[in-house]
Design a protein around this motif. Structure first.
Motif, mmCIF file in Angstrom:
data_model
loop_
_atom_site.group_PDB
_atom_site.id
_atom_site.type_symbol
_atom_site.label_atom_id
_atom_site.label_comp_id
_atom_site.label_asym_id
_atom_site.label_seq_id
_atom_site.Cartn_x
_atom_site.Cartn_y
_atom_site.Cartn_z
ATOM 1 N N PRO A 15 0.827 -1.204 0.000
ATOM 2 C CA PRO A 15 0.000 0.000 0.000
ATOM 3 C C PRO A 15 0.867 1.261 0.000
ATOM 4 O O PRO A 15 1.937 1.297 0.607
ATOM 5 N N ASP A 16 0.386 2.285 -0.695
ATOM 6 C CA ASP A 16 1.149 3.525 -0.844
ATOM 7 C C ASP A 16 0.983 4.396 0.397
ATOM 8 O O ASP A 16 -0.086 4.954 0.639
ATOM 9 N N PRO A 17 2.047 4.568 1.198
ATOM 10 C CA PRO A 17 1.933 5.345 2.426
ATOM 11 C C PRO A 17 1.749 6.845 2.180
ATOM 12 O O PRO A 17 1.379 7.575 3.093
ATOM 13 N N TYR A 18 1.995 7.292 0.955
ATOM 14 C CA TYR A 18 1.716 8.693 0.622
ATOM 15 C C TYR A 18 0.236 8.966 0.847
ATOM 16 O O TYR A 18 -0.144 10.056 1.262
ATOM 17 N N TYR A 19 -0.593 7.939 0.600
ATOM 18 C CA TYR A 19 -2.041 8.064 0.783
ATOM 19 C C TYR A 19 -2.520 7.474 2.100
ATOM 20 O O TYR A 19 -3.388 8.032 2.759
ATOM 21 N N THR A 20 -1.957 6.318 2.506
ATOM 22 C CA THR A 20 -2.425 5.658 3.733
ATOM 23 C C THR A 20 -1.847 6.303 4.988
ATOM 24 O O THR A 20 -2.415 6.149 6.064
ATOM 25 N N ARG A 21 -0.713 6.952 4.865
ATOM 26 C CA ARG A 21 0.041 7.570 5.968
ATOM 27 C C ARG A 21 0.648 6.537 6.912
ATOM 28 O O ARG A 21 1.174 6.888 7.966
ATOM 29 N N ASP A 22 0.618 5.254 6.539
ATOM 30 C CA ASP A 22 1.167 4.189 7.381
ATOM 31 C C ASP A 22 2.593 3.865 6.928
ATOM 32 O O ASP A 22 2.850 2.833 6.308
ATOM 33 N N PHE A 23 3.512 4.767 7.238
ATOM 34 C CA PHE A 23 4.895 4.616 6.807
ATOM 35 C C PHE A 23 5.567 3.425 7.482
ATOM 36 O O PHE A 23 6.312 2.688 6.839
ATOM 37 N N ASP A 24 5.291 3.217 8.770
ATOM 38 C CA ASP A 24 5.894 2.087 9.475
ATOM 39 C C ASP A 24 5.351 0.753 8.970
ATOM 40 O O ASP A 24 6.105 -0.205 8.812
ATOM 41 N N GLY A 25 4.049 0.686 8.717
ATOM 42 C CA GLY A 25 3.470 -0.537 8.174
ATOM 43 C C GLY A 25 4.039 -0.868 6.806
ATOM 44 O O GLY A 25 4.301 -2.030 6.489
ATOM 45 N N CYS A 26 4.255 0.161 6.004
ATOM 46 C CA CYS A 26 4.865 -0.012 4.684
ATOM 47 C C CYS A 26 6.271 -0.581 4.833
ATOM 48 O O CYS A 26 6.635 -1.549 4.155
ATOM 49 N N LEU A 27 7.046 -0.010 5.723
ATOM 50 C CA LEU A 27 8.417 -0.489 5.939
ATOM 51 C C LEU A 27 8.437 -1.917 6.486
ATOM 52 O O LEU A 27 9.287 -2.716 6.093
ATOM 53 N N ASP A 28 7.506 -2.242 7.385
ATOM 54 C CA ASP A 28 7.430 -3.611 7.916
ATOM 55 C C ASP A 28 7.223 -4.603 6.772
ATOM 56 O O ASP A 28 7.911 -5.626 6.690
ATOM 57 N N LEU A 29 6.259 -4.301 5.891
ATOM 58 C CA LEU A 29 5.958 -5.186 4.768
ATOM 59 C C LEU A 29 7.150 -5.279 3.816
ATOM 60 O O LEU A 29 7.534 -6.371 3.382
ATOM 61 N N ILE A 30 7.755 -4.153 3.507
ATOM 62 C CA ILE A 30 8.911 -4.143 2.610
ATOM 63 C C ILE A 30 10.059 -4.960 3.193
ATOM 64 O O ILE A 30 10.709 -5.732 2.488
ATOM 65 N N GLU A 31 10.319 -4.817 4.489
ATOM 66 C CA GLU A 31 11.408 -5.579 5.112
ATOM 67 C C GLU A 31 11.144 -7.082 5.029
ATOM 68 O O GLU A 31 12.044 -7.856 4.695
ATOM 69 N N THR A 32 9.914 -7.502 5.302
ATOM 70 C CA THR A 32 9.563 -8.923 5.208
ATOM 71 C C THR A 32 9.786 -9.434 3.792
ATOM 72 O O THR A 32 10.407 -10.482 3.577
ATOM 73 N N CYS A 33 9.288 -8.688 2.819
ATOM 74 C CA CYS A 33 9.403 -9.112 1.421
ATOM 75 C C CYS A 33 10.847 -9.052 0.923
ATOM 76 O O CYS A 33 11.276 -9.928 0.159
#
Length: 144
Positions: free
Chosen positions: A118-136
């Protein structure tokens, strides 16, 4: 063995530079780059709130600058990794005839919990984005 990986999102200011920063930290011998399918932010650094979230994890991306994906990227990289189906389709639309460079979704290398980043520019969930990216990214590196 060194890999050449390109991460691609829409504007190249949140998701793909984050994947770039995470993966170069985890696999420093790999050649990593990032790009966007749009030209909206060419030459700009990553989005400040995304940089702040990454910096809190010890990841630096202030040196990165947005660029647009080009047809030459198919020959310059071993794999192109998109953040979502829309960007994957835009990448595939530019594929030269006969080119076989794999284009995959980053979440294919995750734990199955998400089908796109998900795009954190819109969701504002920068940490959730990073968590997912790190896992992947860890899955991508294991995949080789």
């Amino acid at each position: 063995m060194s890999k050449r990986i390109l991460f691609v999102c829409l504007g190249n200011i949140c998701r793909s530079p984050s994947a770039h920063a995470v993966t170069r930290a985890l696999a420093p011998d790999w050649q990593i780059d990032s790009a966007g399918t749009s030209d909206w932010h060419v030459g700009e650094p990553p989005y400040a709130p995304m940089q702040q979230a990454a910096r809190a994890r010890g990841l630096e991306m202030a040196d990165l600058r947005a660029r647009q994906f080009t047809v030459q990227d198919f020959d310059a990289f071993d794999m192109i990794v998109a953040m979502d189906d829309s960007n994957l389709a835009r990448i595939e639309a530019l594929r030269p005839a006969g080119n076989t460079t794999p284009v995959r979704l980053l979440t294919e290398f995750g734990d199955g919990a998400a089908d796109h980043v998900p795009d954190p520019y819109y969701t504002r969930d920068f940490d959730g984005c990073l968590d997912l990216i790190e896992t992947c990214a860890r899955g991508l590196i294991t995949h080789g």
